[in-house]
Design a protein around this motif. Structure first.
Motif, PDB file in Angstrom:
ATOM      1  N   VAL A 265      -1.623  89.755  24.572  1.00  0.00           N
ATOM      2  CA  VAL A 265      -1.764  88.811  25.686  1.00  0.00           C
ATOM      3  C   VAL A 265      -0.374  88.522  26.232  1.00  0.00           C
ATOM      4  O   VAL A 265       0.544  88.191  25.470  1.00  0.00           O
ATOM      5  N   GLY A 266      -0.218  88.675  27.502  1.00  0.00           N
ATOM      6  CA  GLY A 266       1.049  88.389  28.148  1.00  0.00           C
ATOM      7  C   GLY A 266       0.906  87.250  29.126  1.00  0.00           C
ATOM      8  O   GLY A 266      -0.168  87.040  29.705  1.00  0.00           O
ATOM      9  N   TRP A 267       1.980  86.514  29.302  1.00  0.00           N
ATOM     10  CA  TRP A 267       2.057  85.479  30.334  1.00  0.00           C
ATOM     11  C   TRP A 267       3.090  85.929  31.364  1.00  0.00           C
ATOM     12  O   TRP A 267       4.203  86.363  31.005  1.00  0.00           O
ATOM     13  N   PHE A 268       2.713  85.802  32.610  1.00  0.00           N
ATOM     14  CA  PHE A 268       3.573  86.181  33.720  1.00  0.00           C
ATOM     15  C   PHE A 268       3.624  85.030  34.718  1.00  0.00           C
ATOM     16  O   PHE A 268       2.750  84.153  34.717  1.00  0.00           O
ATOM     17  N   ARG A 269       4.610  85.090  35.575  1.00  0.00           N
ATOM     18  CA  ARG A 269       4.674  84.122  36.674  1.00  0.00           C
ATOM     19  C   ARG A 269       5.131  84.846  37.925  1.00  0.00           C
ATOM     20  O   ARG A 269       5.817  85.870  37.862  1.00  0.00           O
ATOM     21  N   GLN A 270       4.736  84.266  39.049  1.00  0.00           N
ATOM     22  CA  GLN A 270       5.127  84.843  40.328  1.00  0.00           C
ATOM     23  C   GLN A 270       5.398  83.730  41.319  1.00  0.00           C
ATOM     24  O   GLN A 270       4.503  82.949  41.642  1.00  0.00           O
TER      25      GLN A 270
ATOM     26  N   SER B 138      -5.683  77.492  32.692  1.00  0.00           N
ATOM     27  CA  SER B 138      -5.786  76.076  33.029  1.00  0.00           C
ATOM     28  C   SER B 138      -4.528  75.368  32.553  1.00  0.00           C
ATOM     29  O   SER B 138      -3.746  75.936  31.782  1.00  0.00           O
ATOM     30  N   GLY B 139      -4.342  74.140  33.020  1.00  0.00           N
ATOM     31  CA  GLY B 139      -3.235  73.326  32.541  1.00  0.00           C
ATOM     32  C   GLY B 139      -2.055  73.227  33.488  1.00  0.00           C
ATOM     33  O   GLY B 139      -1.079  72.522  33.192  1.00  0.00           O
ATOM     34  N   GLY B 140      -2.111  73.926  34.616  1.00  0.00           N
ATOM     35  CA  GLY B 140      -1.015  73.831  35.560  1.00  0.00           C
ATOM     36  C   GLY B 140      -0.960  72.465  36.224  1.00  0.00           C
ATOM     37  O   GLY B 140      -1.868  71.649  36.094  1.00  0.00           O
ATOM     38  N   GLY B 141       0.125  72.220  36.948  1.00  0.00           N
ATOM     39  CA  GLY B 141       0.263  70.956  37.649  1.00  0.00           C
ATOM     40  C   GLY B 141       1.690  70.740  38.084  1.00  0.00           C
ATOM     41  O   GLY B 141       2.514  71.667  38.071  1.00  0.00           O
ATOM     42  N   ALA B 142       1.980  69.509  38.463  1.00  0.00           N
ATOM     43  CA  ALA B 142       3.319  69.129  38.915  1.00  0.00           C
ATOM     44  C   ALA B 142       4.006  68.327  37.826  1.00  0.00           C
ATOM     45  O   ALA B 142       3.385  67.470  37.188  1.00  0.00           O
ATOM     46  N   VAL B 143       5.280  68.610  37.609  1.00  0.00           N
ATOM     47  CA  VAL B 143       6.045  67.939  36.566  1.00  0.00           C
ATOM     48  C   VAL B 143       7.491  67.812  37.033  1.00  0.00           C
ATOM     49  O   VAL B 143       7.960  68.633  37.835  1.00  0.00           O
ATOM     50  N   GLN B 144       8.171  66.815  36.535  1.00  0.00           N
ATOM     51  CA  GLN B 144       9.591  66.660  36.868  1.00  0.00           C
ATOM     52  C   GLN B 144      10.438  67.546  35.977  1.00  0.00           C
ATOM     53  O   GLN B 144      10.035  67.904  34.857  1.00  0.00           O
ATOM     54  N   ALA B 145      11.599  67.894  36.481  1.00  0.00           N
ATOM     55  CA  ALA B 145      12.534  68.701  35.705  1.00  0.00           C
ATOM     56  C   ALA B 145      12.818  68.020  34.367  1.00  0.00           C
ATOM     57  O   ALA B 145      12.973  66.802  34.302  1.00  0.00           O
ATOM     58  N   GLY B 146      12.858  68.831  33.324  1.00  0.00           N
ATOM     59  CA  GLY B 146      13.044  68.317  31.975  1.00  0.00           C
ATOM     60  C   GLY B 146      11.749  68.050  31.245  1.00  0.00           C
ATOM     61  O   GLY B 146      11.752  67.825  30.037  1.00  0.00           O
ATOM     62  N   GLY B 147      10.655  68.087  31.976  1.00  0.00           N
ATOM     63  CA  GLY B 147       9.357  67.814  31.379  1.00  0.00           C
ATOM     64  C   GLY B 147       8.732  69.040  30.739  1.00  0.00           C
ATOM     65  O   GLY B 147       9.349  70.104  30.654  1.00  0.00           O
ATOM     66  N   SER B 148       7.492  68.859  30.289  1.00  0.00           N
ATOM     67  CA  SER B 148       6.775  69.921  29.575  1.00  0.00           C
ATOM     68  C   SER B 148       5.382  70.082  30.151  1.00  0.00           C
ATOM     69  O   SER B 148       4.797  69.140  30.703  1.00  0.00           O
ATOM     70  N   LEU B 149       4.855  71.276  30.004  1.00  0.00           N
ATOM     71  CA  LEU B 149       3.463  71.579  30.338  1.00  0.00           C
ATOM     72  C   LEU B 149       2.958  72.595  29.338  1.00  0.00           C
ATOM     73  O   LEU B 149       3.726  73.438  28.843  1.00  0.00           O
ATOM     74  N   LYS B 150       1.663  72.529  29.056  1.00  0.00           N
ATOM     75  CA  LYS B 150       1.041  73.541  28.211  1.00  0.00           C
ATOM     76  C   LYS B 150      -0.086  74.186  28.992  1.00  0.00           C
ATOM     77  O   LYS B 150      -1.035  73.521  29.413  1.00  0.00           O
ATOM     78  N   LEU B 151       0.022  75.484  29.179  1.00  0.00           N
ATOM     79  CA  LEU B 151      -1.020  76.253  29.851  1.00  0.00           C
ATOM     80  C   LEU B 151      -1.935  76.873  28.809  1.00  0.00           C
ATOM     81  O   LEU B 151      -1.485  77.278  27.733  1.00  0.00           O
ATOM     82  N   SER B 152      -3.202  76.961  29.154  1.00  0.00           N
ATOM     83  CA  SER B 152      -4.180  77.590  28.273  1.00  0.00           C
ATOM     84  C   SER B 152      -4.834  78.769  28.985  1.00  0.00           C
ATOM     85  O   SER B 152      -4.931  78.792  30.208  1.00  0.00           O
TER      86      SER B 152
ATOM     87  N   GLY C 284      -4.732  82.783  37.779  1.00  0.00           N
ATOM     88  CA  GLY C 284      -3.468  82.064  37.852  1.00  0.00           C
ATOM     89  C   GLY C 284      -3.632  80.565  37.981  1.00  0.00           C
ATOM     90  O   GLY C 284      -4.688  80.058  38.388  1.00  0.00           O
ATOM     91  N   THR C 285      -2.579  79.855  37.621  1.00  0.00           N
ATOM     92  CA  THR C 285      -2.541  78.401  37.750  1.00  0.00           C
ATOM     93  C   THR C 285      -1.144  78.007  38.226  1.00  0.00           C
ATOM     94  O   THR C 285      -0.140  78.552  37.761  1.00  0.00           O
ATOM     95  N   GLN C 286      -1.099  77.093  39.183  1.00  0.00           N
ATOM     96  CA  GLN C 286       0.170  76.711  39.807  1.00  0.00           C
ATOM     97  C   GLN C 286       0.935  75.723  38.938  1.00  0.00           C
ATOM     98  O   GLN C 286       0.381  74.733  38.454  1.00  0.00           O
ATOM     99  N   VAL C 287       2.240  75.997  38.775  1.00  0.00           N
ATOM    100  CA  VAL C 287       3.155  75.070  38.119  1.00  0.00           C
ATOM    101  C   VAL C 287       4.264  74.734  39.110  1.00  0.00           C
ATOM    102  O   VAL C 287       4.905  75.636  39.650  1.00  0.00           O
ATOM    103  N   THR C 288       4.456  73.457  39.364  1.00  0.00           N
ATOM    104  CA  THR C 288       5.485  73.010  40.285  1.00  0.00           C
ATOM    105  C   THR C 288       6.408  72.038  39.567  1.00  0.00           C
ATOM    106  O   THR C 288       5.947  71.021  39.033  1.00  0.00           O
TER     107      THR C 288
END
Length: 123
Positions: free
Chosen positions: A34-39, A7-21, A116-120
């Motif tokens: 525990v590993g974190w991956f992205r695709q 959880s915790g994905g979303g849209a953010v502007q460059a330079g910003g922060s997000l925390k995924l759980s 998975g959770t989308q980060v944009t």
């Protein structure tokens, strides 16, 4: 059997922060990792950070070192991925995964996966 929900994905502007759980159910052992991956579309699944469940030792590829931080809370059975100074190239679906055999940086070594959770990241 281990189940994972990100959880915790979303849209953010460059330079910003997000925390995924990553909420974990099922039995976890100290030897697990525990590993974190992205695709991103058309790309292979990429390791972006991991943590040894018992020791708490963390690992990062050079591409995110200094920007991403992995943590875990053993009592709550959660893991987190704090992402700072985000750039457009960080846009992807992010997954958490568990490896019963310890730390690894390749997706094929992991046994259990979340959906998975989308980060944009917009520039």
């Amino acid at each position: 059997q281990v189940q994972l929900i990100e959880s915790g994905g979303g849209a953010v502007q460059a330079g910003g922060s997000l925390k995924l759980s990553c909420a974990i159910s099922g039995r976890m052992f100290s030897s697990f990792a525990v590993g974190w991956f992205r695709q991103a579309p058309g790309m292979v699944r990429e390791f972006v950070g991991g943590i040894r469940w018992g020791y708490g030792t963390t690992y990062y590829p050079n591409s995110v070192k200094g920007r991403f931080t992995v943590s875990r809370d053993m009592a709550k059975k959660t893991a987190a991925l704090q992402m700072n100074s985000l750039i457009a190239e960080d846009t992807a679906v992010y997954y958490c995964a568990v490896n019963r055999n310890g730390m690894a940086t390749t997706a094929k070594d992991y046994d259990y996966w979340g959906r998975g959770t989308q980060v944009t990241v917009s520039s």
